[in-house]
Motif scaffolding. Structure first.
Motif, PDB file in Angstrom:
ATOM      1  N   UNK A 132       0.982  -1.299  -0.056  1.00 11.33           N
ATOM      2  CA  UNK A 132      -0.029   0.015  -0.042  1.00 11.33           C
ATOM      3  C   UNK A 132       0.749   1.356  -0.027  1.00 11.33           C
ATOM      4  N   UNK A 133       0.322   2.382  -0.376  1.00 15.63           N
ATOM      5  CA  UNK A 133       1.141   3.791  -0.485  1.00 15.63           C
ATOM      6  C   UNK A 133       0.021   4.648  -0.001  1.00 15.63           C
ATOM      7  N   UNK A 134       0.510   5.600   0.880  1.00 13.55           N
ATOM      8  CA  UNK A 134      -0.367   6.568   1.245  1.00 13.55           C
ATOM      9  C   UNK A 134      -0.037   7.986   0.562  1.00 13.55           C
ATOM     10  N   UNK A 135      -1.073   7.991  -0.333  1.00  8.26           N
ATOM     11  CA  UNK A 135      -0.769   9.243  -1.311  1.00  8.26           C
ATOM     12  C   UNK A 135      -2.027  10.313  -0.977  1.00  8.26           C
ATOM     13  N   UNK A 136      -1.140  11.156  -0.251  1.00  7.58           N
ATOM     14  CA  UNK A 136      -2.158  12.264   0.137  1.00  7.58           C
ATOM     15  C   UNK A 136      -3.157  11.748   1.129  1.00  7.58           C
ATOM     16  N   UNK A 137      -4.333  11.850   1.106  1.00  6.19           N
ATOM     17  CA  UNK A 137      -5.642  11.247   2.036  1.00  6.19           C
ATOM     18  C   UNK A 137      -5.867   9.978   1.611  1.00  6.19           C
ATOM     19  N   UNK A 138      -5.363   9.494   0.598  1.00  6.14           N
ATOM     20  CA  UNK A 138      -5.794   8.089   0.170  1.00  6.14           C
ATOM     21  C   UNK A 138      -4.678   7.139   0.185  1.00  6.14           C
ATOM     22  N   UNK A 139      -5.056   5.770   0.556  1.00  2.00           N
ATOM     23  CA  UNK A 139      -4.312   4.858   0.585  1.00  2.00           C
ATOM     24  C   UNK A 139      -4.485   3.705  -0.352  1.00  2.00           C
ATOM     25  N   UNK A 140      -3.704   3.658  -1.630  1.00  2.28           N
ATOM     26  CA  UNK A 140      -3.759   2.886  -2.560  1.00  2.28           C
ATOM     27  C   UNK A 140      -3.235   1.615  -2.737  1.00  2.28           C
ATOM     28  N   UNK A 141      -3.251   0.742  -3.637  1.00  3.17           N
ATOM     29  CA  UNK A 141      -2.733  -0.689  -3.801  1.00  3.17           C
ATOM     30  C   UNK A 141      -1.700  -0.285  -4.557  1.00  3.17           C
ATOM     31  N   UNK A 142      -0.669  -1.204  -4.422  1.00  9.78           N
ATOM     32  CA  UNK A 142       0.511  -1.422  -4.936  1.00  9.78           C
ATOM     33  C   UNK A 142       0.748  -2.626  -5.759  1.00  9.78           C
ATOM     34  N   UNK A 143       0.898  -2.617  -6.914  1.00  7.29           N
ATOM     35  CA  UNK A 143       1.424  -3.787  -7.625  1.00  7.29           C
ATOM     36  C   UNK A 143       2.800  -4.689  -7.670  1.00  7.29           C
ATOM     37  N   UNK A 144       3.314  -3.983  -6.690  1.00 12.99           N
ATOM     38  CA  UNK A 144       4.960  -4.655  -6.509  1.00 12.99           C
ATOM     39  C   UNK A 144       4.914  -6.180  -6.116  1.00 12.99           C
ATOM     40  N   UNK A 145       5.511  -6.857  -6.897  1.00 10.38           N
ATOM     41  CA  UNK A 145       5.842  -8.480  -6.739  1.00 10.38           C
ATOM     42  C   UNK A 145       6.905  -8.790  -5.975  1.00 10.38           C
ATOM     43  N   UNK A 146       7.989  -8.008  -6.184  1.00  8.92           N
ATOM     44  CA  UNK A 146       9.334  -8.027  -5.240  1.00  8.92           C
ATOM     45  C   UNK A 146      10.140  -6.685  -5.463  1.00  8.92           C
ATOM     46  N   UNK A 147      10.593  -6.647  -4.217  1.00 10.45           N
ATOM     47  CA  UNK A 147      11.608  -5.390  -4.091  1.00 10.45           C
ATOM     48  C   UNK A 147      12.967  -6.068  -3.834  1.00 10.45           C
ATOM     49  N   UNK A 148      13.964  -5.755  -4.816  1.00  4.76           N
ATOM     50  CA  UNK A 148      15.428  -6.272  -4.494  1.00  4.76           C
ATOM     51  C   UNK A 148      16.127  -4.919  -4.199  1.00  4.76           C
ATOM     52  N   UNK A 149      16.759  -5.190  -3.177  1.00  5.51           N
ATOM     53  CA  UNK A 149      17.551  -4.111  -2.707  1.00  5.51           C
ATOM     54  C   UNK A 149      19.186  -4.354  -2.522  1.00  5.51           C
ATOM     55  N   UNK A 150      19.964  -3.205  -2.672  1.00  5.10           N
ATOM     56  CA  UNK A 150      21.478  -3.870  -2.521  1.00  5.10           C
ATOM     57  C   UNK A 150      22.250  -2.710  -1.447  1.00  5.10           C
ATOM     58  N   UNK A 151      23.161  -3.059  -0.973  1.00  2.00           N
ATOM     59  CA  UNK A 151      23.923  -2.176  -0.158  1.00  2.00           C
ATOM     60  C   UNK A 151      25.357  -2.721  -0.347  1.00  2.00           C
ATOM     61  N   UNK A 152      26.201  -1.795   0.090  1.00  2.33           N
ATOM     62  CA  UNK A 152      27.800  -2.028  -0.045  1.00  2.33           C
ATOM     63  C   UNK A 152      28.005  -2.476   1.241  1.00  2.33           C
ATOM     64  N   UNK A 153      27.260  -2.225   2.152  1.00  2.00           N
ATOM     65  CA  UNK A 153      27.667  -2.594   3.883  1.00  2.00           C
ATOM     66  C   UNK A 153      26.325  -3.062   4.586  1.00  2.00           C
ATOM     67  N   UNK A 154      26.421  -3.758   5.651  1.00  2.00           N
ATOM     68  CA  UNK A 154      25.494  -3.937   6.552  1.00  2.00           C
ATOM     69  C   UNK A 154      25.209  -2.673   7.516  1.00  2.00           C
ATOM     70  N   UNK A 155      24.181  -2.311   7.634  1.00  2.00           N
ATOM     71  CA  UNK A 155      23.622  -1.251   8.422  1.00  2.00           C
ATOM     72  C   UNK A 155      24.311  -1.626  10.145  1.00  2.00           C
ATOM     73  N   UNK A 156      25.162  -0.691  10.738  1.00  2.00           N
ATOM     74  CA  UNK A 156      25.510  -0.810  12.099  1.00  2.00           C
ATOM     75  C   UNK A 156      25.549   0.240  12.736  1.00  2.00           C
TER      76      UNK A 156
END
Length: 366
Positions: A132-156
């Motif tokens: 879901x995404x809160x766009x102004x006063x409306x909460x809309x559906x998101x068609x996202x199947x997968x989010x792949x994220x990357x980082x060079x280091x772990x958060x510490x």
């Protein structure tokens, strides 16, 4: 075997043919996709993190909305969620124009995710967890199947305090390293095949539905509870939410292998899910999960580590008596791999045997 399962098998083969030494990362990606979850890849630049996501994109057919962004220290929310709508502002409403941005994407790759600001993280959490995404006063559906994220280091430290909640939303988290020296030649010179169109969005949705219906065997349940009990004794306590959602990963792993129920061997993927501290926990969790879910896999992992160290230590440009001793040890490791049961051991044996042959030929030419 369903049509969706057949296509995932095809995709697995195609991805392995398009990337070098990324077997585990590919397996994690497919499990995440079939489970309807997200994947975080952490490793130095140039380790094919974005290439893996691009290969997945190549495999998708039909009209696919793809979003990719590299975050920086000063990245603003509109870079991910779209610019403000001027039309809405005239009506005293603040809304994003989301077309072409993350809220409207089926597949997304976000690089340097650890640099996300609190303003970005707040909206990202809802998209990842609830689609879901809160766009102004409306909460809309998101068609996202997968989010792949990357980082060079772990958060510490302070970094973990800032993005810890977002980090937790990635159910699968995998460390990525450079290829072994022996495979560097293939990375540089090999003609890697491009992944053809294989999957549709409907196939992904079918995979999520089918894998969710895979039942648990009693031995699978006992093994999972034993893993959690062993982790607690080690001072590692995954959240209740993570424990429950990780069960979906096991179902997806079983589905991908064509199993009719979740068995202990399908729990191996949980080594990339059941930990909280990225510095201290992963190695302990991996040892516990492998020991409980597949004792033979522990021996396989030990032999693969030994083989990798031997392959990296052989100097084919300066051949000495030590070189021949290392090659002899590598042959012994190959023989041990040959005697282990299971498809993974068979694949590992073929791979190490091929590397051993290449090294022997290089030594003969020296």
């Amino acid at each position: 075997m369903s049509q969706a399962h057949q296509k995932f098998v095809q995709l697995h083969k195609a991805l392995n043919a398009s990337l070098i030494e990324r077997d585990e990362e590919i397996a994690c990606l497919l499990v995440a996709l079939a489970a309807g979850e997200h994947l975080l890849l952490v490793g130095p630049p140039g380790t094919a993190k974005s290439a893996l996501c691009n290969s997945l994109l190549d495999s998708l057919s039909g009209e696919i909305a793809y979003f990719e962004r590299l975050l920086g220290k000063y990245s603003k929310p509109e870079e991910l969620f779209g610019p403000p709508s001027l039309k809405a502002l005239k009506d005293d409403r603040f809304e994003h124009k989301i077309e072409g941005f993350l809220p409207s994407a089926h597949l997304s790759f976000v690089d340097e995710i650890g640099k996300a600001s609190p303003a970005i993280i707040n909206s990202l959490l809802t998209i990842m967890n609830e689609r879901k995404f809160d766009n102004g006063p409306d909460r809309i559906d998101c068609p996202l199947r997968i989010l792949v994220a990357a980082s060079n280091e772990w958060p510490v430290g302070e970094g973990f305090e800032t993005c810890g909640a977002m980090f937790d939303r990635f159910l699968l988290r995998k460390a990525v390293s450079y290829v072994t020296p022996l495979s560097l030649k293939d990375v540089i010179f090999a003609e890697l095949s491009k992944v053809p169109e294989i999957l549709s969005l409907e196939d992904i949705d079918a995979a999520v539905a089918e894998s969710a219906s895979i039942p648990w065997s009693e031995s699978g349940k006992e093994a999972y509870l034993k893993i959690l009990d062993r982790l607690r004794s080690e001072g590692i306590r995954p959240s209740d939410r993570r424990c429950r959602k990780s069960a979906r990963l096991a179902r997806a792993a079983a589905w991908l292998r064509g199993a009719s129920e979740v068995l202990p061997e399908h729990l191996e993927v949980l080594q990339h899910a059941l930990w909280e501290d990225p510095v201290e926990h992963p190695q302990k969790v991996s040892e516990v999960v492998i020991e409980v879910s597949n004792p033979g896999a522990k021996k396989l992992a030990q032999l693969l580590v030994e083989a990798r160290e031997l392959v990296e230590s052989v100097n084919t440009r300066n051949v000495t008596g030590e070189t021949y001793g290392q090659l002899a040890k590598l042959t012994e490791v190959c023989n041990k791999l040959r005697d282990l049961p299971g498809d993974r051991a068979k694949e590992a044996h073929a791979k190490i045997l091929g590397q051993a042959k290449e090294l022997n030929q290089a030594v003969l030419r020296a």
